[in-house]
Design an enzyme around this catalytic site. Structure first.
Site, PDB file in Angstrom:
ATOM      1  N   ASN A  33       8.146  -1.640   2.127  1.00  0.00           N
ATOM      2  CA  ASN A  33       8.294  -0.236   1.739  1.00  0.00           C
ATOM      3  C   ASN A  33       7.563   0.671   2.711  1.00  0.00           C
ATOM      4  O   ASN A  33       6.514   0.325   3.241  1.00  0.00           O
ATOM      5  CB  ASN A  33       7.816  -0.008   0.295  1.00  0.00           C
ATOM      6  CG  ASN A  33       6.379   0.463   0.214  1.00  0.00           C
ATOM      7  OD1 ASN A  33       6.085   1.652   0.372  1.00  0.00           O
ATOM      8  ND2 ASN A  33       5.470  -0.483  -0.002  1.00  0.00           N
ATOM      9  N   LEU A  61       3.826   7.698   0.808  1.00  0.00           N
ATOM     10  CA  LEU A  61       2.886   8.309  -0.134  1.00  0.00           C
ATOM     11  C   LEU A  61       3.380   9.619  -0.724  1.00  0.00           C
ATOM     12  O   LEU A  61       2.626  10.576  -0.924  1.00  0.00           O
ATOM     13  CB  LEU A  61       1.503   8.461   0.538  1.00  0.00           C
ATOM     14  CG  LEU A  61       0.865   7.120   0.895  1.00  0.00           C
ATOM     15  CD1 LEU A  61      -0.341   7.299   1.790  1.00  0.00           C
ATOM     16  CD2 LEU A  61       0.464   6.327  -0.345  1.00  0.00           C
ATOM     17  N   ASN A 114      -7.411   4.704  -2.273  1.00  0.00           N
ATOM     18  CA  ASN A 114      -6.547   3.988  -1.328  1.00  0.00           C
ATOM     19  C   ASN A 114      -7.054   4.289   0.085  1.00  0.00           C
ATOM     20  O   ASN A 114      -6.909   5.406   0.568  1.00  0.00           O
ATOM     21  CB  ASN A 114      -5.097   4.458  -1.509  1.00  0.00           C
ATOM     22  CG  ASN A 114      -4.166   3.862  -0.476  1.00  0.00           C
ATOM     23  OD1 ASN A 114      -4.562   3.001   0.317  1.00  0.00           O
ATOM     24  ND2 ASN A 114      -2.929   4.309  -0.474  1.00  0.00           N
ATOM     25  N   CYS A 152      -4.975   4.334   4.749  1.00  0.00           N
ATOM     26  CA  CYS A 152      -4.322   5.524   5.307  1.00  0.00           C
ATOM     27  C   CYS A 152      -4.879   5.790   6.692  1.00  0.00           C
ATOM     28  O   CYS A 152      -6.068   5.587   6.930  1.00  0.00           O
ATOM     29  CB  CYS A 152      -4.631   6.747   4.458  1.00  0.00           C
ATOM     30  SG  CYS A 152      -3.983   6.622   2.831  1.00  0.00           S
ATOM     31  N   ASN A 173      -3.868  -4.168  -0.766  1.00  0.00           N
ATOM     32  CA  ASN A 173      -2.755  -3.273  -0.509  1.00  0.00           C
ATOM     33  C   ASN A 173      -1.722  -4.058   0.327  1.00  0.00           C
ATOM     34  O   ASN A 173      -1.891  -5.253   0.555  1.00  0.00           O
ATOM     35  CB  ASN A 173      -3.255  -2.019   0.218  1.00  0.00           C
ATOM     36  CG  ASN A 173      -2.439  -0.800  -0.151  1.00  0.00           C
ATOM     37  OD1 ASN A 173      -1.206  -0.858  -0.196  1.00  0.00           O
ATOM     38  ND2 ASN A 173      -3.103   0.308  -0.413  1.00  0.00           N
ATOM     39  N   GLY A 230       1.707  -9.989  -5.216  1.00  0.00           N
ATOM     40  CA  GLY A 230       2.726 -10.979  -5.545  1.00  0.00           C
ATOM     41  C   GLY A 230       2.674 -11.564  -6.932  1.00  0.00           C
ATOM     42  O   GLY A 230       3.351 -12.562  -7.206  1.00  0.00           O
TER      43      GLY A 230
HETATM   44  C1  LIG Z   1       6.964   0.981  -3.311  1.00  0.00           C
HETATM   45  C2  LIG Z   1       5.481   0.811  -3.264  1.00  0.00           C
HETATM   46  C3  LIG Z   1       4.660   1.933  -3.251  1.00  0.00           C
HETATM   47  C4  LIG Z   1       3.268   1.796  -3.206  1.00  0.00           C
HETATM   48  N1  LIG Z   1       2.475   2.906  -3.244  1.00  0.00           N
HETATM   49  C5  LIG Z   1       1.122   2.775  -3.273  1.00  0.00           C
HETATM   50  C6  LIG Z   1       0.272   3.920  -3.396  1.00  0.00           C
HETATM   51  O1  LIG Z   1       0.718   5.065  -3.546  1.00  0.00           O
HETATM   52  N2  LIG Z   1      -1.086   3.705  -3.363  1.00  0.00           N
HETATM   53  C7  LIG Z   1      -1.624   2.451  -3.251  1.00  0.00           C
HETATM   54  O2  LIG Z   1      -2.844   2.319  -3.240  1.00  0.00           O
HETATM   55  N3  LIG Z   1      -0.839   1.346  -3.171  1.00  0.00           N
HETATM   56  C8  LIG Z   1       0.511   1.490  -3.182  1.00  0.00           C
HETATM   57  N4  LIG Z   1       1.308   0.358  -3.115  1.00  0.00           N
HETATM   58  C9  LIG Z   1       0.689  -0.977  -3.026  1.00  0.00           C
HETATM   59  C10 LIG Z   1       0.661  -1.672  -4.403  1.00  0.00           C
HETATM   60  O3  LIG Z   1      -0.075  -0.939  -5.344  1.00  0.00           O
HETATM   61  C11 LIG Z   1       0.066  -3.110  -4.272  1.00  0.00           C
HETATM   62  O4  LIG Z   1      -1.224  -3.006  -3.726  1.00  0.00           O
HETATM   63  C12 LIG Z   1       0.889  -4.027  -3.375  1.00  0.00           C
HETATM   64  O5  LIG Z   1       2.273  -3.773  -3.507  1.00  0.00           O
HETATM   65  C13 LIG Z   1       0.621  -5.513  -3.630  1.00  0.00           C
HETATM   66  O6  LIG Z   1       0.941  -5.889  -4.953  1.00  0.00           O
HETATM   67  P1  LIG Z   1       2.391  -6.516  -5.378  1.00  0.00           P
HETATM   68  O7  LIG Z   1       2.694  -7.622  -4.416  1.00  0.00           O
HETATM   69  O8  LIG Z   1       2.230  -6.942  -6.808  1.00  0.00           O
HETATM   70  O9  LIG Z   1       3.373  -5.384  -5.238  1.00  0.00           O
HETATM   71  C14 LIG Z   1       2.699   0.492  -3.155  1.00  0.00           C
HETATM   72  C15 LIG Z   1       3.541  -0.634  -3.166  1.00  0.00           C
HETATM   73  C16 LIG Z   1       4.909  -0.494  -3.225  1.00  0.00           C
HETATM   74  C17 LIG Z   1       5.767  -1.738  -3.272  1.00  0.00           C
END
Ligand SMILES: Cc1cc2nc3c(=O)[nH]c(=O)nc-3n(C[C@H](O)[C@H](O)[C@H](O)COP(=O)(O)O)c2cc1C
Length: 313
Positions: free
Chosen positions: A77, A81, A136, A139, A201, A253
């Site tokens: 993705n 933000l 977060n 950035c 992240n 994951g």
């Molecule tokens: C579409 C999308 C948008 C995300 N937006 C943010 C965000 O705004 N701030 C943040 O700290 N992490 C963001 N993340 C990261 C997720 O919160 C998470 O840390 C990461 O996807 C790993 O977890 P997962 O494998 O369960 O998705 C985003 C992830 C995805 C897939």
């Protein structure tokens, strides 16, 4: 398999940074909107809590499409933000969130300068009903050549100190996995005042269409999430847990109850579920039910006792 009738229901509650959660499952930032979008399909009060989309001092429109691409066992993705800004969150979303009883709302905060973080937290401090901030730090710092705050120990130290000084709430620092030593970054965050850390992240990654020879994502590079990253996330949680005393919220994951058990054994106190909500919007609630059943089936009476329980010999 169901629990023996006379066995008490497992205690799924955990405590992170002074906040009690009814269970360790938190919906991850960026994958759960502002929570309200999921109100009709998920019983929000059954989750441990949820983290809203990352908030900045001004609204942001995000990157041009395509912004999502499915990879082998994962997802790329580059949303960029996109968000409505901290002020609109306070005025338009928070009052509605406060009407939903028994929920724990975390506000994810980001910025491109230290002042951005400071100002966003100052605005959010005015609102009622936020349990904690999740910072977060993945950035680019526009004042330091675009290097991520969370990839440089000095920048991380500065931004966490600034946030801690400004915040009137507990501070969770969400670490970037795009570093050489996650243990070092976890320790820096702790020493700078973090009340808890969350990790990980997304990983910087990319995909190319060999036919068109173009990137699959308009931004060219993107963040990789989903089951593909779980073993690395688990190792990073394990490394971080050995470097700090503050609680850890693990993610990367998670798709089923046994994944949560793995993260807890590696040292996490709670977990977040992100990408799983993309293939099933009800995934967070289903995983809470599955976790309860897992504990019943395995005779786990108190889930908090699993944290750091990895057996290595
Ligand atoms: C579409 C999308 C948008 C995300 N937006 C943010 C965000 O705004 N701030 C943040 O700290 N992490 C963001 N993340 C990261 C997720 O919160 C998470 O840390 C990461 O996807 C790993 O977890 P997962 O494998 O369960 O998705 C985003 C992830 C995805 C897939």
């Amino acid at each position: 398999m169901t629990a023996p009738p006379n066995r008490p229901a497992p205690d799924l509650s955990v405590s992170v940074a002074g906040i009690t959660l009814k269970n360790p499952v938190i919906a991850a930032s960026g994958t759960f909107g502002y929570g309200l979008e999921f109100e009709d399909i998920v019983h929000l009060d059954r989750l441990g809590g949820f983290v809203v989309k990352g908030l900045s001092r001004e609204p942001m429109t995000g990157n041009p499409p395509p912004r999502l691409y499915e990879t082998t066992a994962g997802m790329l993705n580059a949303i960029g933000l996109q968000n409505i800004g901290a002020r609109a969150f306070l005025d338009e979303k928070l009052p509605k969130l406060r009407e939903i009883k028994n929920t724990v709302v975390f506000a994810n905060v980001f910025g491109y300068t230290r002042e951005d973080y400071e100002r966003t937290i100052q605005i959010l401090n005015e609102g009622e009903g936020i349990a904690a901030y999740e910072l977060n730090v993945s950035c680019p710092n526009t004042q330091h050549g675009g290097i991520q705050f969370g990839s440089d120990p000095h920048l991380l130290d500065e931004v966490v100190r600034t946030a801690k000084r400004t915040s009137n709430r507990p501070l969770i620092v969400k670490l970037s996995p795009n570093v050489t030593s996650i243990a070092q970054m976890a320790h820096v965050a702790q020493e700078a005042g973090a009340d808890a850390i969350s990790l990980i992240n997304t990983f910087l990654a990319m995909a190319i269409d060999p036919e068109t020879r173009k990137p699959r994502i308009a931004n060219v590079t993107a963040g990789l999430s989903g089951p593909a990253i779980k073993p690395i996330a688990l190792r990073m949680v394990y490394d971080a847990a050995h470097a700090v005393k503050i609680p850890i919220i693990g993610m990367g994951g998670i798709a089923q109850a046994s994944d949560i058990i793995e993260f807890l054994l590696a040292g996490a106190t709670a977990v977040q579920v992100g990408t799983a909500s993309y293939w099933d919007p009800c995934a967070t609630e289903k995983i809470v039910d599955a976790l309860r059943m897992y504990c019943e089936d395995h005779g786990i009476e108190r889930i908090s006792e699993l944290t750091g329980g990895l057996l290595t010999d």
